[in-house]
Design a protein around this motif. Structure first.
Motif, PDB file in Angstrom:
ATOM      1  N   MET A 167      -4.591   1.748  -4.056  1.00 28.27           N
ATOM      2  CA  MET A 167      -5.858   2.131  -3.431  1.00 28.27           C
ATOM      3  C   MET A 167      -5.810   1.801  -1.941  1.00 28.27           C
ATOM      4  SD  MET A 167      -8.199   0.730  -6.577  1.00 28.27           S
ATOM      5  CE  MET A 167      -7.001  -0.566  -6.925  1.00 28.27           C
ATOM      6  N   TYR A 168      -5.686   2.829  -1.130  1.00 25.13           N
ATOM      7  CA  TYR A 168      -5.570   2.638   0.306  1.00 25.13           C
ATOM      8  C   TYR A 168      -6.902   2.218   0.907  1.00 25.13           C
ATOM      9  CZ  TYR A 168      -0.971   4.793   0.049  1.00 25.13           C
ATOM     10  OH  TYR A 168       0.354   5.067  -0.243  1.00 25.13           O
ATOM     11  N   ASP A 169      -6.794   1.376   1.952  1.00 19.55           N
ATOM     12  CA  ASP A 169      -7.972   0.916   2.690  1.00 19.55           C
ATOM     13  C   ASP A 169      -7.509   0.557   4.099  1.00 19.55           C
ATOM     14  OD1 ASP A 169     -10.064  -1.104   3.715  1.00 19.55           O
ATOM     15  OD2 ASP A 169     -10.961  -0.439   1.833  1.00 19.55           O
ATOM     16  N   PRO A 170      -8.205   1.036   5.145  1.00 15.50           N
ATOM     17  CA  PRO A 170      -7.727   0.784   6.512  1.00 15.50           C
ATOM     18  C   PRO A 170      -7.761  -0.687   6.911  1.00 15.50           C
ATOM     19  CG  PRO A 170      -9.881   1.834   6.531  1.00 15.50           C
ATOM     20  CD  PRO A 170      -9.401   1.895   5.118  1.00 15.50           C
ATOM     21  N   LYS A 208      -7.578   6.967   0.028  1.00 15.36           N
ATOM     22  CA  LYS A 208      -6.917   7.696  -1.044  1.00 15.36           C
ATOM     23  C   LYS A 208      -6.572   6.750  -2.206  1.00 15.36           C
ATOM     24  CE  LYS A 208      -6.341  11.866   0.882  1.00 15.36           C
ATOM     25  NZ  LYS A 208      -6.797  13.136   0.256  1.00 15.36           N
ATOM     26  N   THR A 209      -6.500   7.330  -3.400  1.00 18.47           N
ATOM     27  CA  THR A 209      -6.176   6.560  -4.600  1.00 18.47           C
ATOM     28  C   THR A 209      -5.103   7.288  -5.395  1.00 18.47           C
ATOM     29  OG1 THR A 209      -8.461   5.736  -4.734  1.00 18.47           O
ATOM     30  CG2 THR A 209      -7.104   5.506  -6.702  1.00 18.47           C
ATOM     31  N   GLU A 210      -4.106   6.532  -5.862  1.00 18.47           N
ATOM     32  CA  GLU A 210      -3.042   7.099  -6.687  1.00 18.47           C
ATOM     33  C   GLU A 210      -2.860   6.219  -7.923  1.00 18.47           C
ATOM     34  OE1 GLU A 210       0.460   7.392  -4.339  1.00 18.47           O
ATOM     35  OE2 GLU A 210      -0.362   8.888  -2.946  1.00 18.47           O
ATOM     36  N   VAL A 211      -2.911   6.861  -9.086  1.00 22.09           N
ATOM     37  CA  VAL A 211      -2.833   6.132 -10.354  1.00 22.09           C
ATOM     38  C   VAL A 211      -1.659   6.669 -11.166  1.00 22.09           C
ATOM     39  CG1 VAL A 211      -4.051   5.552 -12.500  1.00 22.09           C
ATOM     40  CG2 VAL A 211      -5.326   5.752 -10.362  1.00 22.09           C
ATOM     41  N   LYS A 270      -1.288  -4.953   3.209  1.00 23.79           N
ATOM     42  CA  LYS A 270      -1.706  -4.760   4.599  1.00 23.79           C
ATOM     43  C   LYS A 270      -2.495  -3.475   4.810  1.00 23.79           C
ATOM     44  CE  LYS A 270       2.640  -2.566   6.057  1.00 23.79           C
ATOM     45  NZ  LYS A 270       3.767  -2.631   7.029  1.00 23.79           N
ATOM     46  N   ASP A 271      -2.312  -2.467   3.932  1.00 25.44           N
ATOM     47  CA  ASP A 271      -3.048  -1.209   4.090  1.00 25.44           C
ATOM     48  C   ASP A 271      -3.659  -0.718   2.772  1.00 25.44           C
ATOM     49  OD1 ASP A 271      -0.766  -0.568   2.748  1.00 25.44           O
ATOM     50  OD2 ASP A 271      -0.266   1.192   3.973  1.00 25.44           O
ATOM     51  N   SER A 272      -3.703  -1.602   1.762  1.00 29.40           N
ATOM     52  CA  SER A 272      -4.187  -1.179   0.456  1.00 29.40           C
ATOM     53  C   SER A 272      -4.419  -2.398  -0.430  1.00 29.40           C
ATOM     54  CB  SER A 272      -3.173  -0.247  -0.215  1.00 29.40           C
ATOM     55  OG  SER A 272      -1.966  -0.961  -0.462  1.00 29.40           O
ATOM     56  N   TRP A 273      -4.967  -2.154  -1.610  1.00 28.26           N
ATOM     57  CA  TRP A 273      -4.902  -3.165  -2.665  1.00 28.26           C
ATOM     58  C   TRP A 273      -4.448  -2.477  -3.945  1.00 28.26           C
ATOM     59  CZ3 TRP A 273      -8.417  -4.252  -6.935  1.00 28.26           C
ATOM     60  CH2 TRP A 273      -9.502  -3.374  -7.043  1.00 28.26           C
TER      61      TRP A 273
END
Length: 808
Positions: A92-95, A74-77, A166-169
């Motif tokens: 920007m979430y990333d597992p 998921k992405t939130e701006v 830890k779960d996003s950048w």
């Protein structure tokens, strides 16, 4: 002709009325004004972000266009603004962020890295946004876009920060208003879109959906509303520079220094003046020079930033070839023909010095683009000495010259434009002057399904003030550009006097062509293929005057991109027996031609997955000539290895061979002499980079081109039927050609917009008639030739008037 023009105009008006506008379901979001600006460090804990609205629910742009974003990514701006700038944050979430590709590169190079992109278009015209990109390694990339064409030579001065969590950048961006052009209105709405590129998923997601079947991607911006009481700042910035250079050739060393300045000034809200005063291009990259045995000049890419940045208006109509400015002297009077019996040329400069250049460009609120360009070059002279008396004199090879371009470009419907372009070259004294004018149009219907392209051009060349030679060119086409099936049909001609080459480039005139293509695209993943396409093209060619048929070309090409990131494609081309009116060097109106045989060409290319440490691309081709001993073949292979996220190295080897090639060599007593030759070309090139940080990098570029051309001892006369008959001509035309260049470049951006650049170049050039050596013998001989070593150091400092005005 009258009926044809009426039909074309009717088609234009019909196409304008067709279909509905694209992007009817655009997303909207309100802008949030803040009192305290966030710290640009990639950490999203600032007070400014707490009440900002969120742009979310991203949609896949490719490969599966229209698919919703996956839950794991998921992405939130968020977007806020104040009196000085707009600020964007992206979560920007990333597992598993430890596996996010994050290759360090120099600025404006993507590399193997995820990235976040902001598309901002303050005038919301669907055609002219700016792009601001931050990679997962913190590298900045920016671009000015015009009609879907991205110009990465444009460099804004803006700030960014990033952080791997830890779960996003996360990314934070600050875009100062000086980097944008917008109107002075109390309430404004700007076009925006946000892109996220995820290498591990091979996917690009956008906030506002971009439909890949219809229109351009720039027409699909969302809308950010309610910017209140923001005012365009004084857009005035200076780039003073100083440089020193040491040049050593054949053991002799000379030194020089220079200082100057580039300037950018916002004349109005939407128009900018760019000027370079006492320009210095000593650190421009080398040209890929090749042995040229053909009738036309070799075209080189532009390496000088002033001529690559912000020139999208000036390239309208294809009348501007910037390498004409500061190129080799024109030598229109042939200096050697003016020498007396005992005179010799002792010095003849190989290039012309540019004194200064200015460009003004911008676009009004109603979509009218206006561009003005002017450059001045110095007088260049060859030195001549009388070997008996010792007297010397100078002969002008290029006079004081003014180059000028004026462009008016009206855009409308978010997809169409009509342009008027004029170029002028005025030379001091008895040298020739030149003028070229073009009316250029690209018209699409409102839904961007169909288009009409075309242009009408005129050139005027004056060698004598009382005589002007006028030439014409015309081109028009109609096409379908949306959906899976696309196509085009068109016609163009240039008459025998059309010549834009004083400031443009055209290889041949007095030609007319009927052309077109039919293509099919794969727009959704199918099996193992993500996307691809097949295209059938054709063109039928004649002389414009007297209308002699010269040949037909037909081909089919394909390209595909697999889910495993393997890109590949190829072409099968056919050319009929034809008549070449240019190889004999007599002019297309002379009636002299060389008959070319029927030929088939097949080629294939491929690129492997660049996410992997080792990747490579390749290309090969073979050409068969019917009833002719000639054959052409060759290949290129280019492996690339990424040692880590900071260091990568690429190597390329290219080999081309042409056997029993026939071509012009000389003219003796009105006999046109052709020779039969074998041409073998070997090219080795290496490029590498080591990036210390997003602000500091070391790069290497190397190229060695070796071409040898031995001729048969039997030469030929060209007959009036375009055929070759043996003669008793004998002369030496064998060629052994070497071009060697090595550039080493260190760039340190020590402050926004400011750089220190250390540059070293080693170059060798050699051309002789010894075609016997093998590769290693040739290399040994080359190193015995005089070497040129250039070292330069250049400091550029960015000064923003808004930051220093209080001092004054």
């Amino acid at each position: 002709m009258k009926k044809f023009l009426i039909t074309t105009l009717l088609l234009v008006f019909s196409i304008i009325q067709l279909s509905a506008q694209v992007n009817t379901n655009r997303k909207k979001m309100g802008a949030t004004r803040i009192e305290k600006a966030p710290k640009i460090d990639g950490i999203l804990d600032d007070e400014a972000w707490k009440n900002a609205k969120i742009a979310k629910d991203f949609i896949m742009m490719r490969p599966d266009n229209g698919k919703a974003e996956v839950d794991t990514h998921k992405t939130e701006v968020k977007l806020v603004y104040d009196d000085d700038a707009i600020y964007i944050s992206a979560l920007m979430y990333d597992p598993d962020p430890t596996k996010i590709p994050a290759e360090f590169t120099s600025r404006d190079n993507f590399g193997n890295a995820d990235f976040f992109m902001v598309m901002v278009n303050p005038i919301d015209d669907g055609q002219n946004p700016n792009m601001f990109i931050v990679s997962a390694a913190g590298v900045q990339t920016d671009s000015k876009v015009s009609n879907g064409n991205e110009d990465y030579n444009w460099n804004g001065v803006w700030e960014s920060g990033f952080k791997i969590n830890k779960d996003s950048w996360t990314v934070e961006i600050r875009i100062p208003y000086r980097a944008l052009r917008f109107s002075n209105k109390p309430i404004q709405s700007w076009g925006f879109n946000f892109h996220r590129d995820i290498k591990n998923l091979n996917a690009r997601y956008t906030w506002n959906h971009i439909d890949n079947q219809q229109g351009r991607w720039t027409q699909y911006d969302g809308l950010v509303e309610n910017f209140r009481d923001i005012k365009p700042p004084t857009r005035l910035s200076f780039y003073p520079y100083a440089s020193v250079i040491s040049n050593t050739f054949d053991g002799h060393t000379t030194g020089d220094w220079s200082a100057g300045m580039d300037l950018k000034y916002g004349l109005t809200e939407n128009f900018t003046l760019d000027a370079t005063l006492i320009p210095d291009f000593s650190q421009a990259g080398f040209d890929n020079v090749e042995l040229n045995l053909g009738p036309f000049e070799q075209r080189f890419s532009e390496q000088r930033q002033f001529f690559t940045e912000g020139t999208e208006l000036f390239t309208k109509g294809r009348l501007f070839y910037s390498r004409r400015i500061g190129a080799s002297p024109t030598d229109q009077f042939d200096v050697e023909s003016q020498l007396t019996t005992n005179e010799v040329i002792t010095d003849s400069p190989g290039k012309v010095d540019m004194l200064n250049a200015v460009k003004i460009s911008g676009r009004t609120k109603k979509g009218l683009g206006i561009g003005f360009f002017n450059a001045i070059t110095a007088k260049t002279e060859a030195k001549v000495r009388d070997t008996l008396t010792g007297n010397t004199r100078e002969l002008v090879t290029n006079p004081f010259t003014n180059y000028n371009i004026m462009v008016l470009d009206q855009q409308f419907n978010q997809n169409s434009s009509v342009s008027l372009i004029n170029t002028n070259v005025t030379r001091d004294g008895k040298f020739r002057d030149a003028n070229a004018t073009a009316l250029d149009w690209h018209i699409e219907d409102k839904g961007s399904n169909y288009n009409i392209d075309g242009s009408f051009k005129m050139t005027n060349i004056s060698d004598d003030p009382s005589e002007t030679n006028t030439g014409y060119s015309f081109d028009t086409s109609i096409g379908k550009q949306s959906g899976k099936w696309r196509g085009e049909i068109g016609y163009n001609f240039e008459n025998k006097d059309y010549n834009p080459n004083d400031l443009g480039i055209l290889f041949s005139n007095n030609e007319q062509t009927l052309y077109g293509f039919l293509g099919y695209r794969i727009l959704k993943p199918t099996g193992n293929i993500n996307n691809g396409g097949i295209t059938l093209y054709y063109n039928v060619n004649w002389l414009h005057n007297p209308g002699t048929y010269t040949g037909t070309n037909v081909g089919i090409g394909s390209w595909f991109n697999t889910k495993g990131r393997f890109n590949f494609g190829g072409n099968l081309n056919f050319s009929s027996k034809g008549r070449d009116f240019f190889e004999p060097r007599q002019g297309s109106t002379s009636g002299v031609f060389f008959e070319t045989p029927l030929r088939f060409n097949v080629n294939h290319w491929g690129n492997t997955d660049r996410r992997k440490k080792l990747s490579f691309n390749y290309f090969w081709y073979y050409t068969f000539f019917k009833n002719n001993p000639r054959e052409n073949y060759g290949f290129r292979i280019a492996p690339r290895y990424r040692f880590n996220n900071q260091f990568s190295l690429s190597y390329s080897f290219r080999y081309n061979q042409s056997n029993d090639e026939q071509g012009y060599v000389n003219e003796v007593n009105n006999d046109i002499i052709f020779g039969q030759r074998d041409r073998g070309s070997y090219e080795n090139s290496i490029s590498g980079k080591y990036t210390f940080s997003p602000m500091s990098s070391l790069s290497l570029t190397f190229r060695h081109n070796w071409t040898k051309v031995p001729y048969d001892t039997q030469f030929y006369n060209l007959t009036s039927e375009g055929l070759l008959t043996p003669n008793n001509y004998s002369d030496m035309h064998d060629v052994n050609f070497n071009s060697w260049n090595l550039d080493l470049n260190y760039i340190w951006q020590f402050a926004p917009g400011s750089q220190l650049i250390a540059f070293y170049r080693n170059s060798i050039f050699s051309q002789n008639d010894n075609t016997n050596p093998n590769f290693f013998q040739n290399l040994e001989n080359l190193f015995e030739e005089p070497n040129q070593h250039i070292f330069s150091l250049r400091l550029v400092y960015f000064i923003d008037y808004n930051n220093i005005k209080n001092i004054f």
